[in-house]
Structure formats: C-alpha cells, structure tokens
Design an enzyme around this catalytic site. Sequence first.
Site, PDB file in Angstrom:
ATOM      1  N   LYS A 291       0.709  -0.997   0.192  1.00 45.47           N
ATOM      2  CA  LYS A 291      -0.043  -0.097   0.069  1.00 45.47           C
ATOM      3  C   LYS A 291       0.787   1.351   0.062  1.00 45.47           C
ATOM      4  CE  LYS A 291      -4.363   1.348   2.169  1.00 45.47           C
ATOM      5  NZ  LYS A 291      -5.309   0.469   2.886  1.00 45.47           N
ATOM      6  N   GLU A 377     -19.409  -5.246   9.812  1.00 46.14           N
ATOM      7  CA  GLU A 377     -20.395  -4.391  10.848  1.00 46.14           C
ATOM      8  C   GLU A 377     -21.602  -5.311  11.446  1.00 46.14           C
ATOM      9  OE1 GLU A 377     -19.344  -3.393   7.888  1.00 46.14           O
ATOM     10  OE2 GLU A 377     -18.072  -1.423   8.208  1.00 46.14           O
ATOM     11  N   ARG A 405     -25.747  -1.423   7.211  1.00 41.04           N
ATOM     12  CA  ARG A 405     -25.535  -2.744   6.962  1.00 41.04           C
ATOM     13  C   ARG A 405     -26.080  -3.749   8.067  1.00 41.04           C
ATOM     14  NH1 ARG A 405     -20.367  -4.524   3.825  1.00 41.04           N
ATOM     15  NH2 ARG A 405     -21.319  -3.595   2.115  1.00 41.04           N
TER      16      ARG A 405
END
Length: 648
Positions: A291, A377, A405
Amino acid sequence: MSVEEDTANHGRLLRTVRGPQDVKRMSGEELDVLAAEIRDFLIAKVSRTGGHVGPNLGVVELTLAMHRVFDSPRDRLLFDTGHQSYVHKILTGRQDGFDKLRQRGGLSGYPSQAESEHDLIENSHASTALSYADGLAKAYALRGEARSVVAVVGDGALTGGMCWEALNNIATAGNSLVIVVNDNGRSYSPTIGGLADHLSSLRLNPGYEKVLDTVKDALGSTPLVGKPMYEVLHAVKKGIKDAVAPQAMFEDLGIKYVGPVDGHDVTAVEAALRAAKNFGGPVIVHAVTRKGYGYRPAEEDEADCLHGPGSAFDVETGALLAAPSVKWTHVFADELLAIADERPDVVGITAAMAEPTGIAKLARKYPERVYDVGIAEQHAATSAAGLALGGLHPVVAVYATFLNRAFDQVLLDVAMHKLPVTFVLDRAGITGPDGPSHYGIWDMSVFGVVPGLRIAAPRDAATLREELREALAVDDGPTVVRFPTGAVAADLPALRRVGPVDVLAESARTDVLLVAVGSFGQLGMEVAARVAEQGYGVTVVDPRWVRPVPAELVDLAARHRLVVSVEDGVRVGGVGDALGQAMRDADVRVPLKDLGVPADWHPHGTRAQILADLGLTAQDVARDVTGWISGLDATPDRLTASDAAAQN
Ligand SMILES: Cc1ncc(C[n+]2csc(CCOP(=O)(O)OP(=O)(O)O)c2C)c(N)n1
C-alpha cells in the site's frame, strides 16, 4: 538526457493514454515508465484535493495488467469498495478530471456510471464486488454472452462476510470469473483475523519479501518516484508462481488459486490473469502489493499508509496542509477513555476503523478491551450483543453510513434482547467529498423504528460528552450517539432544560418552536436572530435525545403557533416526521414543517456546499420560517399564542 529534457518528457507516455487500447500496445519498458508516471500524477493531483492515495499507489501495475489482459467495458472490471479505482479512471480517459477530484461537479472518488462506461458498481461500501461478480457471471452465462468478469478485492474487504457468502456461491456456480485478491496486508491499519493470517502465510515467499525490500531501499530522499525507481521496478521480474495451482483453502471451496504473484510486476500479473482468464471457471489471483508503493510518506505511514487524506497534503511529508482542529471524533475518543478509566465493563468495537473512529485511543491504553472485528459491521453488532450478554457495555464505533448494514442485527440481536450496547455513529449527516454512499443520513430514520432504541444527537463537545455518558448509563437497551464529520461546533450552552430538551433561545413571543437537531443548534440560533428581525419570536430547542420523541418536546410544540424542525438526516422517518406523529397522537394541532435531507442521491461536494444546495443554511431556513409564520398571520382562522396555550 538533460534535466530539462527529462522534465519536459515527464508524463509524456501518460499523456498518450486516452483509453485502455493505448496501454495494450505498450512494451514492457514503456509500461514501467508509465507506472512511474502514473504514480507521479497520482501524488501530484491527490495531494491537492485529498483522496485515496495509498490504495491507488498500490494497484498501479495491477490495473495496468487488468486493462491489458481484459477488454473493458465489454469485459467487466469491478473494484470492491471502489476507492482504489483512480488508476482505472486514469486509464479510461479521465486524467483531465483529476484537478477536481471529489470536488463539486468534478470526478467522483469512486467508480461512477455517469462518468464512464468502464464503471459499473459505485456503492463504495466494502465486500460487495464478489456478489456483483457472481450475479454478472450468471447473467452472462444465461444470456450466452462471452464476457469476462473480474473483481478486485482487498484483503481488508475479504474480512467482510458478504465475500464469503459470494465465494460459496461462485464456487457452486462454477462460472468463469476472476477474483484478484489485492493483498497488501492492510485495511486502514494491518488487516486482522484468521484470513489475514492465512494470506500472509501464502505471502511468506522469501523471494517476494526480498524484492520489495530492495525496492524500498532504492527509494531516494525525494518522495516522488524518481528515475532510479523505474530501473528497480524494471529489474523486478522474477519467478513467482503464476500457474493455476492447487492451494488448500481456496481449493477446498472449489476455486482455483494462482499465486502469490508480485503485484508490482506487470508481466507477472499479466501472466497470472491470462492463465485465470483461460481457465474456464472461478479463479483467485493472489497479488501481493504494498500500500502506498513508491511514495515514501505513504509507505512509511504506520497508521494507514496514507489511506485517504481528507484534504490537501504536503508532497514531501504527506502531512495535511490544513490547520489541525478539534474534531467530534477527538472529543468522543477522549471522553470514552475517561469513562473506561472509571468503568471496567466498558469495551470498544471497531470494524477495521480504529483510528478514523477514535477508538484507537482506548485500544492504546486498554488493548485487551478493544476488538477490531474487520470490515464486519453485522458481526460487530451481534458480537456486541454477546459482550453485553456477558456483562459488559460495548461501544460500537462506526461511521453512520456503515451501520446501515447491520439493521437486522441491531433490531433483533441487540434491541429485542434489550441489551445495553452503545453505537457511536461518526460522520453522521452530510459528509461531503465521498459522495452519496458515504452520507450518514439514514440512521435516524432506519434505527428510529427499532423498539426501545434511544438516539442522541449532540450539538457540541459538551453535549457529546454528556450524552455519551447518558448512553453508557442506559442498561436496558441499545443507544445511539450520532455526530457529524469535521471540527466540533463551539459550545452552545442552554438557557434551561425541560426533561431531556435543552432550550437554547426564547423570546417574549412564542410564534415559532424551532427544533434544531444535533449540530444544527448554532444554525437554529442564527435563524432565530434573523426571524426576530421580522418581529417574530422563536424558541430554539435541542431535543438532545431524538428517539423516543420526548413528551416535553410535544408539550413545547403545543405552546407555539408553528413548529419547524431541522435535521441533518433524511426527512422520511426522521426527527420531524416522528415529532409530527407524536403531535398527532397527542392531538396537538400546531402546524409542523420538517426540514432535512430529501431521500435522494446527493452528489459529492463539501458539506457546506451540499447543505446550501439543500436549503439547509441559516439564511434559507430563516427565509422559510418567516414566510410560513407570516403566512399564518394572513390566515383568518389563525390561533394566537395565548389561544394555542389555552387550547392545550
Ligand atoms: C462496509 C464498509 N465498512 C467500512 C468501510 C471503510 N473502508 C474503506 S476502505 C477500507 C479498507 C479496505 O481495505 P482493503 O480492502 O484491503 O483495501 P486497501 O485500502 O488496503 O487497498 C475500509 C475499512 C467501507 N468502505 N465499507
């Protein structure tokens, strides 16, 4: 080549790229140069606008290889979450839009159908791409269309349960489909959990690690990708497995596995993708990337590899240029820690966002009392239910939009069991540059229907601290504390308190009751001042707890000629809607006007711009209120304030 020539040539190749076909004809050497130019471009542009710089620097070669092997838009390239689609945008003719990335009227920070035929899914909530891919592959199979479907999914997104539901189905269906796992070992922070451990065991290829280290060492002091970088990148062509090979976990699921492949080696990625494309069934290509690759401030940023600076940053250091301000998040983080010092039963949960939600502060002091559950979640909500059943009071800290969600988990697993779980919703309301899917405008409506759930909307730092404590004192059901993004509003003390309701301003005349929800407290004060100039008296109240609707608020409504609510959430099922229902139930016949966000898809821009577009500024609201109240004056059967009071 002289320095001048070098500079003039810089970006030369990139400027020739107007679509994927231009990348397809490039040589290996050209691709290496192009990759470096793309990195320079990304850093230069995103440093001015803010955006997902780290994730995109990590997928440059991956995206180049995808566009060389597949034929977008006929073949479908799907980016899970979509925050790593900038390179794809660059390669599909949108370079010019980067000056206005994430700005009003400019390029979206996520894929966008309106922008390009190369974009298909634009939801930006994680872990969905494999499900879309499953459906697309089934549709093309049924319709007899020979089109490839390719989904790029990060190791972070793979921690989301939907991915595993999708893999299960993809394996059963057996359709041709390529899943590129972009494994950088990170979500924001390092990805946690068993899957992450498994991927890293696959990744433990000494050759691969060595290569990345060599590249890292070769980075010069300049943060931009310099010439030496091309050479090192170019030299990275080595024998990482790229044949379709058995690999236990994925094979057990019935999905072939290719890898691990060096995700910064275009040739290697291409070879793996071609093998996967021709396989004729579902294949996982495991690409290992870094990354922030090629940009030292991102690679060396331990917190999140410059995952997504929200605004312009210094190219040399990666530090934000805007002066730091005290944010709502900081106030929450400090108060939670203070409460946790007093109460050992208080624990924290984050869904892969410990730093952005501030819960990292609690984790630093009490690591054993904070659980990072991954981008999960739903699991977070039900796991919190379990913690509460076990005698603890969990605080689930998420962005407002992401708790959508977990509606069923909040409803049944938490609320039906009357469990003391506190959901802290950061970035509630209109957020801004991330656009429609990131707006936290649904929570008060969606969770407003949950029986026994109480929702607090603080207006400033003092009330955030207070309401967080009140929420954590509730032991017979769930609570929500929601606040917006950005710098915390200046403290706005109340004149008095009626039940839970704070009265912020009042006058001798009781023409209008202005119900200013949460951070709109200050706006309410400005509206009152403007409307007072027209000779009308406005009482400004902050309900503090918006669900259930406080009875005191209904009583106050009955004592005014007009009630106006203003909230940073959708109007349908919002605070105004609920207040109207409570007033009807109590037979209070005072007219109510409810201002808020229309249930629609609102474009990206700054929070201030979008609120202005929606007429949610002090000036607009004052004009509306004055119009409504003077309209009542013009109505012959209007009630005077004393009539109304007498009636009730
Ligand atoms: C449902 C949901 N929860 C949280 C987020 C916030 N979020 C955006 S990107 C990200 C990390 C993604 O990690 P990964 O998939 O590995 O991609 P990377 O950024 O490392 O390339 C998170 C947590 C989200 N987009 N969706």
